[in-house]
Design a protein around this motif. Sequence first.
Motif, PDB file in Angstrom:
ATOM      1  N   UNK A  63       0.808  -1.213   0.000  1.00  0.00           N
ATOM      2  CA  UNK A  63       0.000   0.000   0.000  1.00  0.00           C
ATOM      3  C   UNK A  63       0.845   1.269   0.000  1.00  0.00           C
ATOM      4  N   UNK A  64       2.016   1.207   0.592  1.00  0.00           N
ATOM      5  CA  UNK A  64       2.840   2.409   0.715  1.00  0.00           C
ATOM      6  C   UNK A  64       4.232   2.147   0.133  1.00  0.00           C
ATOM      7  N   UNK A  65       4.458   2.687  -1.059  1.00  0.00           N
ATOM      8  CA  UNK A  65       5.800   2.633  -1.648  1.00  0.00           C
ATOM      9  C   UNK A  65       5.906   3.675  -2.745  1.00  0.00           C
ATOM     10  N   UNK A  66       7.144   3.957  -3.154  1.00  0.00           N
ATOM     11  CA  UNK A  66       7.415   4.929  -4.207  1.00  0.00           C
ATOM     12  C   UNK A  66       8.168   4.244  -5.337  1.00  0.00           C
ATOM     13  N   UNK A  67       7.879   4.654  -6.565  1.00  0.00           N
ATOM     14  CA  UNK A  67       8.627   4.150  -7.716  1.00  0.00           C
ATOM     15  C   UNK A  67       9.793   5.099  -7.974  1.00  0.00           C
ATOM     16  N   UNK A  68      10.952   4.536  -8.317  1.00  0.00           N
ATOM     17  CA  UNK A  68      12.171   5.332  -8.432  1.00  0.00           C
ATOM     18  C   UNK A  68      12.771   5.311  -9.832  1.00  0.00           C
ATOM     19  N   UNK A  69      12.121   4.670 -10.775  1.00  0.00           N
ATOM     20  CA  UNK A  69      12.688   4.549 -12.105  1.00  0.00           C
ATOM     21  C   UNK A  69      13.472   3.255 -12.250  1.00  0.00           C
TER      22      UNK A  69
END
Length: 393
Positions: A63-69
């Motif tokens: 549910x909680x994460x970020x994409x970084x490329x």
Amino acid sequence: MTRRQWLTLAGSMAPAVAGICLGFPYDACAGLFSKGKSLGSVKGKIFKNDAPSSPWQWSAPARFYQTLGQKRVMCSTCPNRCVLSPGDRSVCRSRVNIDGTLYSLAYGNPCAVNVDPMEKKPLFHFKAGTSVFSIACTGCSFRCLNCQNWEISQVKPEDVRARTLFPDQVVEKAVETQSPSIAYTYSEATTFYEYMTDTAQKAKEKGLSNIYISNGYINPEPLDYLCRVIDAANVNLKAFSDPVYQALNGGRLKPVLNTFETLHEKGVHFEITNLVVPGYTDDPAMMEAMCQWILDRLGPDHPLHFLRFFPQYRLNRLPPTPVDTLTRFRQKAMDMGIRYVYAGNVPGHEGNHTYCHNCGKKIVERKGYAAPVVHIRDSRCEFCATKIPGVWG
């Protein structure tokens, strides 16, 4: 040099000794010094190329994460903030990057399912004497040297025999066992966050209470949502020293303190445990600083449990905590103004019971985990009518 002096020195070296300051598993970092290895030999706190190639039946998108490329992701559930390339597994062993999507592998597959007395959590001021349906999945964000449940906290979800029990089924089992509450416990509840919150939402719809048993190592945004669906918590404040947290647990103190303040601000009932480990957390000055912080930032009414340590896991060389130490800590905490202080893991100790902070009468008498004798009516002391903090009924 004493162990405590070494811990303080290690903390002062944090900017240079990255393996310690950034929360690497302490047993790995200790190996640097004992075996003469260089810092470069520590690969980091994640598990490289250790994820399944595709989602399995007990996985769910995080549910909680970020994409970084480049399909990399950063988990933002806890302060470890693991950065994972495709195929990597998080430090808690329960989260993986599969082709650029972060998945939890701990969904609907509890490795421990039990009905417990509420007092075992321990929660002494929340629905005393009732049963709680308890579930756990594998994994933990810490690497505590004294872990009592390392068989499930320090392994991967696929390494244990688990049951299939999805959120609706957990609620059904709680109702079947006549348990008015569900506890997310034993390992670290934050590592199975999605499973916990989905179950908690369905439990609330059925009128059940939800209990979060945790090390408190969680980021603000997921904690904010969690506070909407939980009713009570017991959070382990493992030390009141950042160097000790890093060495003993592989984490940091400040995020845990932030969790306490958030729970307090949100009006969630919570109780605090502090395991008194000889040579690590039995410093009277540290204990007094902890109690003063509790009084200044949280007030006097949140119950505090000092727990006796017994040799476990990687600290099996240490002796149990002397009972006199717990007795002194309890008395000092009460003298400082904390109203409800308990001594845990010591059967028969007077610190097992609850005494009215106004009249001093024994208002909850406990004998182990047996149903307590409660002299509280409508949340007030039966002897002097003083309101007793907690959830009683």
